[in-house]
Design an enzyme around this catalytic site. Structure first.
Site, short mmCIF file in Angstrom:
data_model
loop_
_atom_site.label_atom_id
_atom_site.label_comp_id
_atom_site.label_asym_id
_atom_site.label_seq_id
_atom_site.Cartn_x
_atom_site.Cartn_y
_atom_site.Cartn_z
N LYS A 29 -5.26 1.09 1.77
CA LYS A 29 -4.32 1.56 0.71
C LYS A 29 -3.85 0.09 -0.02
O LYS A 29 -3.81 -0.01 -1.43
CB LYS A 29 -3.16 2.21 1.12
N ARG A 34 -4.12 -3.27 -5.03
CA ARG A 34 -4.32 -4.64 -5.53
C ARG A 34 -5.42 -4.77 -6.35
O ARG A 34 -5.50 -5.76 -7.39
CB ARG A 34 -4.07 -5.76 -4.25
N ARG A 130 14.50 5.16 -2.60
CA ARG A 130 14.03 3.99 -1.76
C ARG A 130 14.70 2.63 -2.68
O ARG A 130 14.39 2.78 -4.08
CB ARG A 130 12.50 3.79 -1.82
N ASP A 329 3.97 0.14 9.77
CA ASP A 329 3.64 1.28 9.43
C ASP A 329 3.11 2.27 10.58
O ASP A 329 2.82 3.21 10.48
CB ASP A 329 2.42 1.42 8.23
N LYS A 356 11.87 3.11 4.80
CA LYS A 356 10.30 3.44 4.38
C LYS A 356 10.59 4.85 3.51
O LYS A 356 11.59 5.28 3.15
CB LYS A 356 9.55 3.54 5.68
N ARG A 405 3.16 9.43 7.23
CA ARG A 405 2.73 9.00 8.48
C ARG A 405 3.44 9.82 9.60
O ARG A 405 2.99 9.79 10.72
CB ARG A 405 3.29 7.63 8.71
#
Length: 449
Positions: A29, A34, A130, A329, A356, A405
């Protein structure tokens, strides 16, 4: 499964047969985000193979289009980007909606904020919670104006870039590749040198990709564990080719599933072995995991290898705070592995997990409690008291808090618990790992949605 914004879609997993087979996981990811961003900032054509086509990355692609890139999907995972070039970005005609993409939104603030345009950033309910102040503080030092923001420096927020971006030297207050990357990306459109100093080295994909596209980047050691990264501003980035390696954060789930499910033997193909991303593998090997690196090779400036993983008896260890940036993560899935280990695993210094997609530390603890796993939080440390391979499972559905996650970690846990595990919603798994369920089923996992 429904989209992350729809009604919840509970998913359940239960123990069954050993996991067997070979799978290729989705593209990384971080590299996928990027690839789009550097394609936008380059002159000419960038071709990407193996792009992760999750919702987060597609939102970044849309933002790059809105800022002037021409982006075409030619086949699954194969994309072509014709860039606008540094200094060539245009005013977006609409709000840049990043959905759940924390990485995409923060990196793009550095990109758009450093150009003399006005851009508005927004996202879903999770992204709106966030903190963005850590990105906005250095950007304002570089001349960016925060026109408006939600309370506490959150999205929705509007940035207006300066006529000329000011190069700065900035020491990051937290170990965060996102802060570093946002500053370096902003520094691309400033004259002179931009330097980011980090006390603890974080993942270095931005530096590697800057070089891959032709920028001049110097990295020097700083203190015991840190680095100083200096970028020469206003380079001419040239479009290039990128093969996206598979994501070690995605590999973590089938990897731990194989370790905790008796009789399992799986091969995960082409996993990125960047040393700043392999903290989980290092930790699991310390715990006694059978993980073999096969066929190491170079893809797109990153080392990759096939990993053979077999069911293993694990022992609890202490995971030092200094390892956190290399596996931030992966703590939720490490907590699952630790539940099946013999003895206690102490994970030190998990402050970053509180900011997160959810308060991940609290969410992991709540999930462990539902599964009957003894654990405690001491300050920023998480202690998991393993039960030597025998975990009860069951309990109420685990609250995922829209966090992909957390959802995947507890579905993996259910593959080896005495009673099935259910998560309250699996819809958001598509943001990072759209093929999670079919790939796990291909290995023999029993997961129902």
């Amino acid at each position: 499964m429904s989209h992350a914004h729809g009604s919840p879609s509970p998913v359940s997993s239960r123990s069954g047969t050993p996991l067997k087979g070979r799978i290729r996981l989705p593209g990384d990811k971080s590299i996928s985000h990027r690839s789009m961003i550097f394609g936008l900032l380059s002159i000419g054509e960038t071709r990407v193979e193996g792009l992760l086509e999750g919702d987060d990355v597609l939102r970044t692609a849309e933002a790059c289009r809105a800022l002037g890139a021409t982006i075409t999907r030619e086949a699954p995972g194969r994309w072509r980007i014709v860039g606008a070039g540094i200094g060539g970005l245009k005013d977006p005609s609409d709000i840049l909606d990043f959905g759940n993409a924390g990485t995409g939104s923060r990196l793009m603030m550095g990109v758009a904020g450093s150009h003399p345009i006005t851009s508005t950033f927004d996202g879903d309910a999770s992204l709106r919670k966030r903190p963005m102040r850590r990105i906005l503080d250095p950007l304002t030092q570089m001349g960016v104006t925060v026109v408006s923001e939600a309370e506490g420096g959150r999205v929705p927020l509007t940035l207006r870039g300066p006529k000329e971006t000011i190069p700065i030297t900035y020491e990051t207050p937290a170990a965060s590749a996102q802060i570093k990357s946002a500053i370096l990306l902003a520094g691309l459109n400033s004259p002179g040198k931009t330097t980011v100093i980090e006390r603890e080295a974080t993942r270095d994909h931005t530096e590697r990709m800057l070089r891959h596209f032709g920028a001049s980047v110097e990295v020097a050691l700083h203190g015991a564990d840190g680095r100083a990264i200096t970028l020469q501003g206003q380079p001419e980035l040239r479009g290039t080719e990128i093969v996206v390696p598979t994501d070690p954060s995605s590999a973590a789930f089938p990897l731990v599933a194989a370790l905790i499910t008796p009789g399992s033997d799986v091969v995960l193909e082409g996993v990125m072995m960047n040393p700043l991303r392999t903290g989980l593998i290092t930790t699991l090997i310390e715990m006694g995991a059978s993980i073999e690196r096969l066929n190491e090779r170079d893809e797109g400036g990153e080392t990759v290898a096939d990993l053979r993983v077999r069911h293993s008896r694990l022992t609890g260890v202490t995971v030092p705070h200094a390892r956190a940036p290399a596996m931030i993560d992966e703590y939720p899935i490490l907590a699952v592995a630790a539940a099946f280990a013999d003895g206690t695993t102490r994970m030190q210094g998990l402050h970053e997990l509180r900011v997160k997609e959810s308060d991940r530390l609290a969410a992991v603890a709540a999930g462990l409690a539902e599964a009957g796993v003894e654990h405690e939080i001491q300050g920023d440390d998480l202690l998991v008291h393993g039960s030597n391979g025998k975990v009860r499972g069951g309990g109420n559905p685990v609250a995922t808090h829209l966090d992909h996650r957390i959802a995947m970690s507890f579905l993996v846990m259910g593959l080896a618990t005495a009673q099935p595990m259910t998560v309250d919603d699996g819809a958001m798994i598509a943001t990072s790992f759209p093929s999670f369920l079919p790939l796990m089923r291909e290995l023999g996992a029993t997961i129902q949605d």
